[in-house]
Design a protein around this motif. Structure first.
Motif, PDB file in Angstrom:
ATOM      1  N   ARG A   1       0.823  -1.205   0.000  1.00 26.69           N
ATOM      2  CA  ARG A   1       0.000   0.000   0.000  1.00 26.69           C
ATOM      3  C   ARG A   1       0.861   1.260   0.000  1.00 26.69           C
ATOM      4  O   ARG A   1       1.818   1.372   0.756  1.00 26.69           O
ATOM      5  N   ARG A   2       0.505   2.207  -0.819  1.00 26.74           N
ATOM      6  CA  ARG A   2       1.219   3.486  -0.878  1.00 26.74           C
ATOM      7  C   ARG A   2       0.809   4.370   0.296  1.00 26.74           C
ATOM      8  O   ARG A   2      -0.317   4.335   0.743  1.00 26.74           O
ATOM      9  N   ARG A   3       1.749   5.177   0.734  1.00 29.17           N
ATOM     10  CA  ARG A   3       1.455   6.188   1.743  1.00 29.17           C
ATOM     11  C   ARG A   3       1.041   7.471   1.030  1.00 29.17           C
ATOM     12  O   ARG A   3       1.441   7.713  -0.097  1.00 29.17           O
ATOM     13  N   ARG A   4       0.257   8.281   1.732  1.00 25.54           N
ATOM     14  CA  ARG A   4      -0.207   9.551   1.175  1.00 25.54           C
ATOM     15  C   ARG A   4       0.407  10.713   1.927  1.00 25.54           C
ATOM     16  O   ARG A   4       0.441  10.714   3.157  1.00 25.54           O
ATOM     17  N   LEU A   5       0.836  11.709   1.175  1.00 22.33           N
ATOM     18  CA  LEU A   5       1.332  12.947   1.769  1.00 22.33           C
ATOM     19  C   LEU A   5       0.125  13.748   2.241  1.00 22.33           C
ATOM     20  O   LEU A   5      -0.727  14.130   1.443  1.00 22.33           O
ATOM     21  N   ASN A   6       0.021  13.945   3.553  1.00 24.48           N
ATOM     22  CA  ASN A   6      -1.140  14.680   4.066  1.00 24.48           C
ATOM     23  C   ASN A   6      -0.765  15.861   4.943  1.00 24.48           C
ATOM     24  O   ASN A   6      -1.637  16.606   5.362  1.00 24.48           O
ATOM     25  N   VAL A   7       0.518  16.055   5.220  1.00 22.01           N
ATOM     26  CA  VAL A   7       0.976  17.175   6.039  1.00 22.01           C
ATOM     27  C   VAL A   7       2.193  17.793   5.351  1.00 22.01           C
ATOM     28  O   VAL A   7       3.080  17.076   4.907  1.00 22.01           O
ATOM     29  N   GLY A   8       2.216  19.093   5.258  1.00 30.80           N
ATOM     30  CA  GLY A   8       3.390  19.780   4.737  1.00 30.80           C
ATOM     31  C   GLY A   8       3.308  20.199   3.284  1.00 30.80           C
ATOM     32  O   GLY A   8       4.298  20.667   2.723  1.00 30.80           O
TER      33      GLY A   8
ATOM     34  N   ILE B   1      13.609  16.425  -4.872  1.00 31.01           N
ATOM     35  CA  ILE B   1      12.663  16.302  -3.753  1.00 31.01           C
ATOM     36  C   ILE B   1      11.428  15.525  -4.170  1.00 31.01           C
ATOM     37  O   ILE B   1      10.954  14.648  -3.442  1.00 31.01           O
ATOM     38  N   TYR B   2      10.898  15.814  -5.358  1.00 32.70           N
ATOM     39  CA  TYR B   2       9.703  15.088  -5.830  1.00 32.70           C
ATOM     40  C   TYR B   2      10.000  13.587  -5.953  1.00 32.70           C
ATOM     41  O   TYR B   2       9.181  12.753  -5.566  1.00 32.70           O
ATOM     42  N   GLU B   3      11.177  13.245  -6.483  1.00 30.98           N
ATOM     43  CA  GLU B   3      11.549  11.829  -6.596  1.00 30.98           C
ATOM     44  C   GLU B   3      11.638  11.178  -5.219  1.00 30.98           C
ATOM     45  O   GLU B   3      11.185  10.045  -5.027  1.00 30.98           O
ATOM     46  N   ALA B   4      12.214  11.895  -4.260  1.00 31.18           N
ATOM     47  CA  ALA B   4      12.323  11.357  -2.901  1.00 31.18           C
ATOM     48  C   ALA B   4      10.936  11.180  -2.276  1.00 31.18           C
ATOM     49  O   ALA B   4      10.679  10.177  -1.606  1.00 31.18           O
ATOM     50  N   LEU B   5      10.042  12.122  -2.506  1.00 32.05           N
ATOM     51  CA  LEU B   5       8.687  12.005  -1.965  1.00 32.05           C
ATOM     52  C   LEU B   5       7.945  10.812  -2.575  1.00 32.05           C
ATOM     53  O   LEU B   5       7.230  10.093  -1.866  1.00 32.05           O
ATOM     54  N   PHE B   6       8.136  10.578  -3.864  1.00 28.34           N
ATOM     55  CA  PHE B   6       7.528   9.393  -4.476  1.00 28.34           C
ATOM     56  C   PHE B   6       8.108   8.122  -3.873  1.00 28.34           C
ATOM     57  O   PHE B   6       7.389   7.146  -3.644  1.00 28.34           O
ATOM     58  N   ALA B   7       9.407   8.136  -3.590  1.00 31.32           N
ATOM     59  CA  ALA B   7      10.041   6.968  -2.977  1.00 31.32           C
ATOM     60  C   ALA B   7       9.493   6.724  -1.567  1.00 31.32           C
ATOM     61  O   ALA B   7       9.304   5.577  -1.160  1.00 31.32           O
ATOM     62  N   VAL B   8       9.232   7.794  -0.821  1.00 33.75           N
ATOM     63  CA  VAL B   8       8.608   7.636   0.498  1.00 33.75           C
ATOM     64  C   VAL B   8       7.204   7.071   0.322  1.00 33.75           C
ATOM     65  O   VAL B   8       6.796   6.158   1.040  1.00 33.75           O
ATOM     66  N   SER B   9       6.496   7.566  -0.646  1.00 33.52           N
ATOM     67  CA  SER B   9       5.122   7.118  -0.884  1.00 33.52           C
ATOM     68  C   SER B   9       5.050   5.631  -1.202  1.00 33.52           C
ATOM     69  O   SER B   9       4.172   4.926  -0.704  1.00 33.52           O
ATOM     70  N   ASP B  10       5.982   5.146  -2.022  1.00 35.28           N
ATOM     71  CA  ASP B  10       5.909   3.729  -2.398  1.00 35.28           C
ATOM     72  C   ASP B  10       6.772   2.822  -1.530  1.00 35.28           C
ATOM     73  O   ASP B  10       6.794   1.613  -1.723  1.00 35.28           O
TER      74      ASP B  10
ATOM     75  N   SER C   1      -1.458   5.083   6.920  1.00 35.33           N
ATOM     76  CA  SER C   1      -0.660   5.191   5.686  1.00 35.33           C
ATOM     77  C   SER C   1      -0.463   6.627   5.214  1.00 35.33           C
ATOM     78  O   SER C   1      -0.449   6.905   4.023  1.00 35.33           O
ATOM     79  N   ASN C   2      -0.293   7.533   6.148  1.00 32.82           N
ATOM     80  CA  ASN C   2      -0.033   8.931   5.826  1.00 32.82           C
ATOM     81  C   ASN C   2       1.392   9.304   6.206  1.00 32.82           C
ATOM     82  O   ASN C   2       1.991   8.688   7.078  1.00 32.82           O
TER      83      ASN C   2
ATOM     84  N   GLY D   1       7.800  12.751   8.559  1.00 29.22           N
ATOM     85  CA  GLY D   1       7.110  12.148   9.692  1.00 29.22           C
ATOM     86  C   GLY D   1       6.140  11.103   9.165  1.00 29.22           C
ATOM     87  O   GLY D   1       5.447  11.338   8.175  1.00 29.22           O
ATOM     88  N   MET D   2       6.119   9.940   9.781  1.00 33.86           N
ATOM     89  CA  MET D   2       5.189   8.874   9.396  1.00 33.86           C
ATOM     90  C   MET D   2       4.015   8.901  10.359  1.00 33.86           C
ATOM     91  O   MET D   2       4.202   8.969  11.575  1.00 33.86           O
ATOM     92  N   TYR D   3       2.810   8.822   9.807  1.00 31.63           N
ATOM     93  CA  TYR D   3       1.604   8.956  10.593  1.00 31.63           C
ATOM     94  C   TYR D   3       0.678   7.762  10.379  1.00 31.63           C
ATOM     95  O   TYR D   3       0.823   7.019   9.401  1.00 31.63           O
ATOM     96  N   PRO D   4      -0.286   7.582  11.256  1.00 24.94           N
ATOM     97  CA  PRO D   4      -1.225   6.455  11.119  1.00 24.94           C
ATOM     98  C   PRO D   4      -2.012   6.504   9.804  1.00 24.94           C
ATOM     99  O   PRO D   4      -2.101   7.544   9.159  1.00 24.94           O
TER     100      PRO D   4
END
Length: 99
Positions: A5-12, A31-40, A77-78, A72-75
């Protein structure tokens, strides 16, 4: 690429938008590439990652030589952006651990 499951960017998101005003296109792309890597979930394989020892749900992603992303990792999948910028200005980053 990580599976699951992918995570969603919900803060920041507003912080990201503000940061992009002064960033170069190369920095934005990194930064966008890194954010996609965090997401997946593939960021551990693609980047050097440093834990925030005082906040177990937060970590730093070394995006480029002098560009770091604090996440920051949040409940549910955020995740959220806490910081984008230079190593020297990163909050709670122990520069001795980067060697």
């Amino acid at each position: 690429m990580a599976t699951g499951r992918r995570r969603r960017l919900n803060v920041g998101v507003a912080f990201l938008e503000k940061w992009t005003e002064d960033a170069s296109q190369a920095e934005k792309n990194a930064i966008y590439e890194a954010l996609f890597a965090v997401s997946d979930g593939s960021f551990f394989q693609a980047y050097k990652v440093l834990d925030d020892v005082q906040r177990p749900d937060e970590f730093f992603v070394m995006v480029r030589e002098n560009l770091v992303l604090k996440i920051g990792m949040y409940p549910f999948s955020n995740f959220g952006i806490i910081y984008i910028g230079s190593l020297d200005d990163a909050p709670d980053l122990n520069l001795d651990s980067i060697a």
